[in-house]
Design an enzyme around this catalytic site. Structure first.
Site, PDB file in Angstrom:
ATOM      1  N   LEU A  52      11.772 -20.064  -4.444  1.00  0.00           N
ATOM      2  CA  LEU A  52      10.643 -19.319  -3.863  1.00  0.00           C
ATOM      3  C   LEU A  52       9.370 -19.502  -4.696  1.00  0.00           C
ATOM      4  CD1 LEU A  52       9.670 -16.898  -1.921  1.00  0.00           C
ATOM      5  CD2 LEU A  52      10.235 -15.432  -3.871  1.00  0.00           C
ATOM      6  N   HIS A  55       2.833   3.353  -8.793  1.00  0.00           N
ATOM      7  CA  HIS A  55       2.715   1.922  -9.108  1.00  0.00           C
ATOM      8  C   HIS A  55       3.969   1.434  -9.823  1.00  0.00           C
ATOM      9  CE1 HIS A  55      -1.309   2.059  -7.663  1.00  0.00           C
ATOM     10  NE2 HIS A  55      -1.803   2.744  -8.671  1.00  0.00           N
ATOM     11  N   ASP A 100       0.831  -1.209   0.000  1.00  0.00           N
ATOM     12  CA  ASP A 100       0.000   0.000   0.000  1.00  0.00           C
ATOM     13  C   ASP A 100       0.867   1.262   0.000  1.00  0.00           C
ATOM     14  OD1 ASP A 100      -2.319   1.434   0.021  1.00  0.00           O
ATOM     15  OD2 ASP A 100      -2.716   1.192   2.156  1.00  0.00           O
ATOM     16  N   GLY A 101       0.298   2.342  -0.515  1.00  0.00           N
ATOM     17  CA  GLY A 101       0.968   3.644  -0.423  1.00  0.00           C
ATOM     18  C   GLY A 101       1.587   4.126  -1.729  1.00  0.00           C
ATOM     19  N   ARG A 144       1.959  -5.019   6.107  1.00  0.00           N
ATOM     20  CA  ARG A 144       1.218  -3.982   5.376  1.00  0.00           C
ATOM     21  C   ARG A 144       2.043  -2.703   5.399  1.00  0.00           C
ATOM     22  NH1 ARG A 144      -4.968  -2.691   4.440  1.00  0.00           N
ATOM     23  NH2 ARG A 144      -4.608  -0.884   3.161  1.00  0.00           N
ATOM     24  N   ARG A 186      -5.500  -2.276   8.508  1.00  0.00           N
ATOM     25  CA  ARG A 186      -6.654  -3.001   7.956  1.00  0.00           C
ATOM     26  C   ARG A 186      -6.168  -4.230   7.199  1.00  0.00           C
ATOM     27  NH1 ARG A 186      -8.359   2.186   6.489  1.00  0.00           N
ATOM     28  NH2 ARG A 186      -7.264   2.087   4.500  1.00  0.00           N
ATOM     29  N   LEU A 187      -7.073  -5.224   7.089  1.00  0.00           N
ATOM     30  CA  LEU A 187      -6.742  -6.406   6.270  1.00  0.00           C
ATOM     31  C   LEU A 187      -7.198  -6.213   4.822  1.00  0.00           C
ATOM     32  CD1 LEU A 187      -7.565  -9.490   8.522  1.00  0.00           C
ATOM     33  CD2 LEU A 187      -5.330  -8.634   7.841  1.00  0.00           C
ATOM     34  N   SER A 188      -8.151  -5.305   4.609  1.00  0.00           N
ATOM     35  CA  SER A 188      -8.636  -5.004   3.260  1.00  0.00           C
ATOM     36  C   SER A 188      -8.988  -6.256   2.452  1.00  0.00           C
ATOM     37  CB  SER A 188      -7.609  -4.160   2.502  1.00  0.00           C
ATOM     38  OG  SER A 188      -7.442  -2.932   3.142  1.00  0.00           O
ATOM     39  N   GLU A 219     -11.801  -5.254  -5.349  1.00  0.00           N
ATOM     40  CA  GLU A 219     -12.392  -3.908  -5.209  1.00  0.00           C
ATOM     41  C   GLU A 219     -11.665  -2.876  -6.077  1.00  0.00           C
ATOM     42  OE1 GLU A 219     -11.627  -5.780  -2.349  1.00  0.00           O
ATOM     43  OE2 GLU A 219     -13.717  -6.423  -2.176  1.00  0.00           O
TER      44      GLU A 219
HETATM   45  C1  FPP Z   1      -1.971   0.130  -3.330  1.00  0.00           C
HETATM   46  O1  FPP Z   1      -1.505   1.459  -3.385  1.00  0.00           O
HETATM   47  C2  FPP Z   1      -1.401  -0.642  -4.421  1.00  0.00           C
HETATM   48  C3  FPP Z   1      -2.119  -1.241  -5.406  1.00  0.00           C
HETATM   49  C4  FPP Z   1      -3.577  -1.184  -5.504  1.00  0.00           C
HETATM   50  C5  FPP Z   1      -1.482  -1.968  -6.492  1.00  0.00           C
HETATM   51  C6  FPP Z   1      -0.190  -2.632  -6.185  1.00  0.00           C
HETATM   52  C7  FPP Z   1       0.508  -2.815  -7.456  1.00  0.00           C
HETATM   53  C8  FPP Z   1       1.830  -2.729  -7.668  1.00  0.00           C
HETATM   54  C9  FPP Z   1       2.838  -2.571  -6.599  1.00  0.00           C
HETATM   55  C10 FPP Z   1       2.338  -2.818  -9.050  1.00  0.00           C
HETATM   56  C11 FPP Z   1       1.955  -4.059  -9.755  1.00  0.00           C
HETATM   57  C12 FPP Z   1       2.427  -5.272  -9.058  1.00  0.00           C
HETATM   58  C13 FPP Z   1       2.860  -6.397  -9.665  1.00  0.00           C
HETATM   59  C14 FPP Z   1       3.234  -7.567  -8.857  1.00  0.00           C
HETATM   60  C15 FPP Z   1       3.017  -6.495 -11.105  1.00  0.00           C
HETATM   61  P1  FPP Z   1      -2.579   2.644  -3.519  1.00  0.00           P
HETATM   62  O2  FPP Z   1      -2.668   2.986  -4.957  1.00  0.00           O
HETATM   63  O3  FPP Z   1      -3.861   2.248  -2.881  1.00  0.00           O
HETATM   64  O4  FPP Z   1      -1.855   3.774  -2.701  1.00  0.00           O
HETATM   65  P2  FPP Z   1      -2.562   4.919  -1.845  1.00  0.00           P
HETATM   66  O5  FPP Z   1      -3.322   4.248  -0.753  1.00  0.00           O
HETATM   67  O6  FPP Z   1      -1.402   5.714  -1.344  1.00  0.00           O
HETATM   68  O7  FPP Z   1      -3.426   5.696  -2.799  1.00  0.00           O
END
Ligand code: FPP
Length: 235
Positions: free
Chosen positions: A132, A38, A21-22, A183, A189-191, A68
């Site tokens: 892994l 991302h 997250d983040g 997390r 949260r577990l989301s 979601e």
């Molecule tokens: C949450 O951050 C992250 C995601 C919803 C996507 C996670 C995806 C990646 C790290 C890239 C793709 C991964 C792979 C394995 C190919 P957020 O967007 O909710 O961040 P915020 O809460 O700060 O808005």
């Protein structure tokens, strides 16, 4: 890097999962579009996969796209799917070299054709690897997983379920028990992630945003895990 905490190789978590997250906030801090967050998150994925392999962790599950996440703006959803496809394409040689076995959990049928085809062929190509196990949670929801497991069990003729039976119908029943759930970005949260599997997992929350999460952060999480006394409901 001498500042890495000591890790006891005899007490490693067998299965680590991460709610990455983040990314959005990381980008916002830099006045960049969310997609940059991302993209930067992929660098963390690459490093954490490598370090888990080097440490000898058996299984790493990453929450890459939740059921979601479809409610996000179409441009972001499309960008995430494109990133997934690119990641698999670019990373496959390295995954093969380091003997990573790729798997995925979630309602994979709901993924767009391009990323789905790339994913399935990479899963197939790495299926004999003995290093892994990297599990990508894609179009994944924990409640959906339990519902899907119940439906599969009923379709196989079960009319009454117990824990052991239901467990067999989860998306990846052969993965070791989840030991450590990390997390990033500080939310408690577990989301809807690994609801069944996290029953006895140790939780570790760090304020670090996912794109900043690197080897030292993973070491700190594992060292913290190793300082804990797991009781599994006993004394
Ligand atoms: C949450 O951050 C992250 C995601 C919803 C996507 C996670 C995806 C990646 C790290 C890239 C793709 C991964 C792979 C394995 C190919 P957020 O967007 O909710 O961040 P915020 O809460 O700060 O808005």
């Amino acid at each position: 890097m001498s500042s890495l905490p000591h890790i006891d190789s005899t007490k490693l978590p067998r299965h680590i999962a991460v709610i990455m997250d983040g990314n959005g906030r990381w980008a916002k801090q830099r006045h960049l579009p969310r997609l940059f967050g991302h993209r930067a998150g992929i660098t963390s994925v690459r490093e954490i996969v490598r370090v888990c392999g080097e440490l000898g962790i058996e299984c790493l599950t990453l929450y890459a796209f939740s059921s979601e996440n479809w409610t996000r703006p179409t441009t972001e959803v499309k960008a995430l799917m494109r990133l997934l496809q690119q990641y698999i394409g670019r990373e496959l040689p390295e995954l093969q070299k380091s003997k990573v076995r790729l798997r995925a959990i979630g309602r994979l049928d709901g993924l767009p054709e391009g990323p789905k085809a790339k994913l399935l062929s990479a899963i197939d190509a790495t299926s004999q690897n003995k290093g892994l196990t990297l599990v990508l949670a894609l179009n994944y929801g924990g409640r959906q997983e339990i519902v899907d497991a119940c439906n599969k069990a009923m379709a196989s003729g079960h009319s009454k379920l117990d824990e052991k039976t239901l467990q067999r119908y989860l998306y990846a029943p052969d993965c070791p028990e989840l030991d450590l759930l990390i997390r990033t970005s500080g939310e408690m949260r577990l989301s809807n992630f690994l609801l069944w599997e996290s029953a006895y997992a140790e939780l570790y929350v760090t304020k670090t945003f996912w794109p900043d999460f690197r080897k030292a952060h993973l070491y700190e999480a594992v060292a913290d895990y190793q300082r804990r006394h797991r009781r599994f409901g006993g004394l």
